[in-house]
Write a protein that holds these residues in place. Structure first.
Motif, mmCIF file in Angstrom:
data_model
loop_
_atom_site.group_PDB
_atom_site.id
_atom_site.type_symbol
_atom_site.label_atom_id
_atom_site.label_comp_id
_atom_site.label_asym_id
_atom_site.label_seq_id
_atom_site.Cartn_x
_atom_site.Cartn_y
_atom_site.Cartn_z
ATOM 1 N N GLU A 213 0.922 -1.351 0.007
ATOM 2 C CA GLU A 213 0.523 0.192 0.190
ATOM 3 C C GLU A 213 0.653 1.655 0.153
ATOM 4 O O GLU A 213 0.313 2.413 0.171
ATOM 5 C CB GLU A 213 -0.709 0.191 1.445
ATOM 6 C CG GLU A 213 -1.502 -1.220 1.880
ATOM 7 C CD GLU A 213 -2.865 -0.917 -0.041
ATOM 8 O OE1 GLU A 213 -2.865 -0.201 -0.643
ATOM 9 O OE2 GLU A 213 -3.097 -2.209 -0.298
ATOM 10 N N HIS A 214 2.270 0.939 -0.044
ATOM 11 C CA HIS A 214 2.673 2.451 -0.002
ATOM 12 C C HIS A 214 3.014 3.286 -1.281
ATOM 13 O O HIS A 214 2.188 2.979 -2.694
ATOM 14 C CB HIS A 214 4.051 2.325 -0.079
ATOM 15 C CG HIS A 214 4.477 1.599 -1.470
ATOM 16 N ND1 HIS A 214 4.710 0.158 -2.220
ATOM 17 C CD2 HIS A 214 5.624 2.072 -2.843
ATOM 18 C CE1 HIS A 214 4.798 -0.466 -2.893
ATOM 19 N NE2 HIS A 214 5.870 0.390 -3.626
ATOM 20 N N ILE A 215 3.530 4.407 -1.878
ATOM 21 C CA ILE A 215 3.203 5.651 -2.434
ATOM 22 C C ILE A 215 3.795 5.286 -3.616
ATOM 23 O O ILE A 215 5.377 5.536 -2.973
ATOM 24 C CB ILE A 215 3.273 6.877 -1.986
ATOM 25 C CG1 ILE A 215 2.020 7.015 -1.013
ATOM 26 C CG2 ILE A 215 3.208 8.093 -3.154
ATOM 27 C CD1 ILE A 215 1.365 7.292 -1.350
ATOM 28 N N HIS A 216 3.419 4.949 -4.345
ATOM 29 C CA HIS A 216 4.604 4.280 -5.656
ATOM 30 C C HIS A 216 5.595 5.852 -6.599
ATOM 31 O O HIS A 216 5.030 6.861 -6.575
ATOM 32 C CB HIS A 216 4.188 3.674 -6.708
ATOM 33 C CG HIS A 216 3.814 2.171 -6.173
ATOM 34 N ND1 HIS A 216 2.319 2.118 -5.736
ATOM 35 C CD2 HIS A 216 4.060 1.512 -6.687
ATOM 36 C CE1 HIS A 216 1.852 1.075 -5.432
ATOM 37 N NE2 HIS A 216 3.344 0.397 -6.360
ATOM 38 N N MET A 217 6.558 5.084 -6.514
ATOM 39 C CA MET A 217 7.502 6.540 -6.997
ATOM 40 C C MET A 217 6.988 6.984 -8.849
ATOM 41 O O MET A 217 7.317 8.093 -8.956
ATOM 42 C CB MET A 217 9.283 6.393 -7.372
ATOM 43 C CG MET A 217 10.147 7.436 -7.758
ATOM 44 S SD MET A 217 11.844 6.639 -7.234
ATOM 45 C CE MET A 217 11.627 6.484 -6.589
ATOM 46 N N ASN A 218 6.555 6.277 -9.412
ATOM 47 C CA ASN A 218 5.753 6.840 -10.660
ATOM 48 C C ASN A 218 4.484 7.636 -10.361
ATOM 49 O O ASN A 218 4.833 8.331 -11.539
ATOM 50 C CB ASN A 218 5.870 5.634 -11.962
ATOM 51 C CG ASN A 218 4.391 4.732 -11.050
ATOM 52 O OD1 ASN A 218 3.839 5.490 -10.113
ATOM 53 N ND2 ASN A 218 3.783 4.070 -11.729
ATOM 54 N N SER A 219 4.744 8.171 -9.491
ATOM 55 C CA SER A 219 3.052 9.292 -9.559
ATOM 56 C C SER A 219 3.858 10.095 -8.391
ATOM 57 O O SER A 219 3.179 11.444 -8.109
ATOM 58 C CB SER A 219 1.721 8.540 -8.663
ATOM 59 O OG SER A 219 2.620 8.142 -7.191
ATOM 60 N N THR A 220 4.928 10.552 -8.654
ATOM 61 C CA THR A 220 5.776 11.357 -7.587
ATOM 62 C C THR A 220 6.400 12.310 -8.406
ATOM 63 O O THR A 220 5.977 12.100 -10.342
ATOM 64 C CB THR A 220 6.688 11.495 -6.755
ATOM 65 O OG1 THR A 220 8.290 10.717 -7.301
ATOM 66 C CG2 THR A 220 5.870 10.596 -5.683
ATOM 67 N N ARG A 221 6.998 13.270 -8.817
ATOM 68 C CA ARG A 221 7.686 14.603 -9.402
ATOM 69 C C ARG A 221 9.133 14.049 -9.851
ATOM 70 O O ARG A 221 9.810 14.667 -9.784
ATOM 71 C CB ARG A 221 8.090 15.515 -8.899
ATOM 72 C CG ARG A 221 8.709 16.060 -7.570
ATOM 73 C CD ARG A 221 8.323 17.530 -7.241
ATOM 74 N NE ARG A 221 8.737 17.337 -5.634
ATOM 75 C CZ ARG A 221 9.927 18.075 -5.385
ATOM 76 N NH1 ARG A 221 10.749 18.335 -6.552
ATOM 77 N NH2 ARG A 221 10.611 18.461 -3.942
ATOM 78 N N PHE A 222 9.847 12.446 -8.772
ATOM 79 C CA PHE A 222 10.871 12.330 -9.013
ATOM 80 C C PHE A 222 11.405 10.865 -9.714
ATOM 81 O O PHE A 222 10.438 10.681 -9.701
ATOM 82 C CB PHE A 222 11.322 11.719 -7.775
ATOM 83 C CG PHE A 222 11.313 12.320 -6.362
ATOM 84 C CD1 PHE A 222 11.853 13.703 -6.336
ATOM 85 C CD2 PHE A 222 10.521 12.167 -4.936
ATOM 86 C CE1 PHE A 222 12.063 14.847 -5.440
ATOM 87 C CE2 PHE A 222 10.205 13.175 -3.956
ATOM 88 C CZ PHE A 222 10.753 14.042 -4.474
ATOM 89 N N PRO A 223 12.447 11.550 -10.922
ATOM 90 C CA PRO A 223 12.089 10.819 -11.889
ATOM 91 C C PRO A 223 12.944 8.568 -11.243
ATOM 92 O O PRO A 223 12.604 8.341 -12.433
ATOM 93 C CB PRO A 223 12.769 11.007 -13.437
ATOM 94 C CG PRO A 223 13.830 12.251 -11.950
ATOM 95 C CD PRO A 223 12.773 12.861 -11.432
ATOM 96 N N SER A 224 13.533 8.954 -10.390
ATOM 97 C CA SER A 224 14.376 7.924 -10.271
ATOM 98 C C SER A 224 14.987 8.306 -8.276
ATOM 99 O O SER A 224 14.755 9.448 -7.797
ATOM 100 C CB SER A 224 16.067 7.358 -11.255
ATOM 101 O OG SER A 224 16.966 8.369 -10.915
#
Length: 295
Positions: free
Chosen positions: A103-114
């Protein structure tokens, strides 16, 4: 195609397949849906529910992206603080620990590309300490910026400085003590040299005094030797005749293991006499008795 009914065999198979972690690129954050392959993700994007949700997000996309980024950063730093504290750990290794929660927040939905850019952002903001290692790559550690932690670090720093100053003072004190001891040793050496120089004239006059004392002692000894003994006989002066008194030869003790050789005319251990003491001596002309032979 309709969904499988809850409790059916198809539903259980789908739930078992989606139990583990799936590909990040097939995750839809607005709909909170994980697809197992590219075809499933394509079908989901074309679905009516996804299109309706994307219309809502499209009204203010920056707001949603910022909220997702803040949530991702908060959860990431919170887990780092509680799990590892101020100890360094590899960024990739810790990210794998973070994504175990489904249930964590995935990185692809944030402003950080990597992940590398995200770690650099945390380092620039002063949230974590970042260093690069040859084996593990980027290493991160949580930085405690609370008031109590800052105060504690200042106290530790002041204590270390005080110990350093006290150590420098001890070094100076030891140097002064060694210098004082060296000066005292040099002063004692000068005093001894002065005393020896003062005693030098007395030592040069001492041989004459020794000759005088030896002469008087010799005269007294000759007078005593020339005096008569109680029996009326005069003692002879051995020193006057030039004969030195004979001293007794020192006794030598031998502790060697070598046996002494007895004189040739003395019977020793293991030797027989030339004549037995149990035999009678024969007279002149007496023949030796013959032995009787029994037949």
């Amino acid at each position: 195609m309709p969904k499988a009914e809850i409790g059916s065999t198809k539903h259980l198979a789908n739930s078992m397949k989606s139990k583990g972690l799936q590909r990040l690129r097939w995750w839809c954050e607005p709909c909170q849906k994980q697809c197992r392959d590219a075809n499933g993700f394509k079908c989901h994007v074309q679905s009516e529910s996804h299109v309706r949700q994307m219309h809502v997000v499209g009204e203010n996309p920056q707001k949603y992206i910022q909220n997702y980024s803040n949530d991702f950063q908060r959860d990431f730093v919170s887990l780092l603080r509680t799990a590892h504290g101020e100890k360094f750990i590899g960024a990739n290794r810790f990210y794998n620990e973070y994504i175990r929660d489904k249930e964590h927040i995935h990185m692809n939905s944030t402003r950080f590309p990597s992940l590398t850019e995200f770690v650099k952002h945390l380092g620039r903001e002063g949230i974590v300490n970042v260093k690069e290692d040859e084996k593990d790559g980027l290493m991160i550690a949580w930085r405690d910026t609370s008031v109590a932690a800052i105060k504690r670090k200042e106290e530790i720093r002041e204590q270390e400085l005080a110990e350093a100053r006290s150590g420098a003072g001890e070094d100076r004190m030891l140097k002064k003590m060694s210098k004082r001891a060296q000066e005292e040793a040099e002063e004692k050496a000068r005093i001894l040299e002065a005393r020896r120089a003062a005693q030098a004239p007395k030592d040069s006059a001492s041989p004459l005094a020794e000759e005088k004392t030896s002469g008087s002692a010799a005269e007294g000894a000759s007078a005593e030797t020339s005096s008569e003994s109680p029996t009326g006989e005069k003692k002879e002066d051995a020193a006057a005749d030039g004969e030195a008194p004979k001293e007794a030869a020192p006794v030598k003790f031998s502790f060697g293991m070598k046996a002494k050789v007895p004189p040739p005319n003395k019977v020793g251990l293991g030797q027989m006499k030339s004549q037995s003491i149990f035999k009678r001596a024969r007279a002149d002309g007496e023949e030796k008795p013959k032995k009787k032979v029994k037949l």
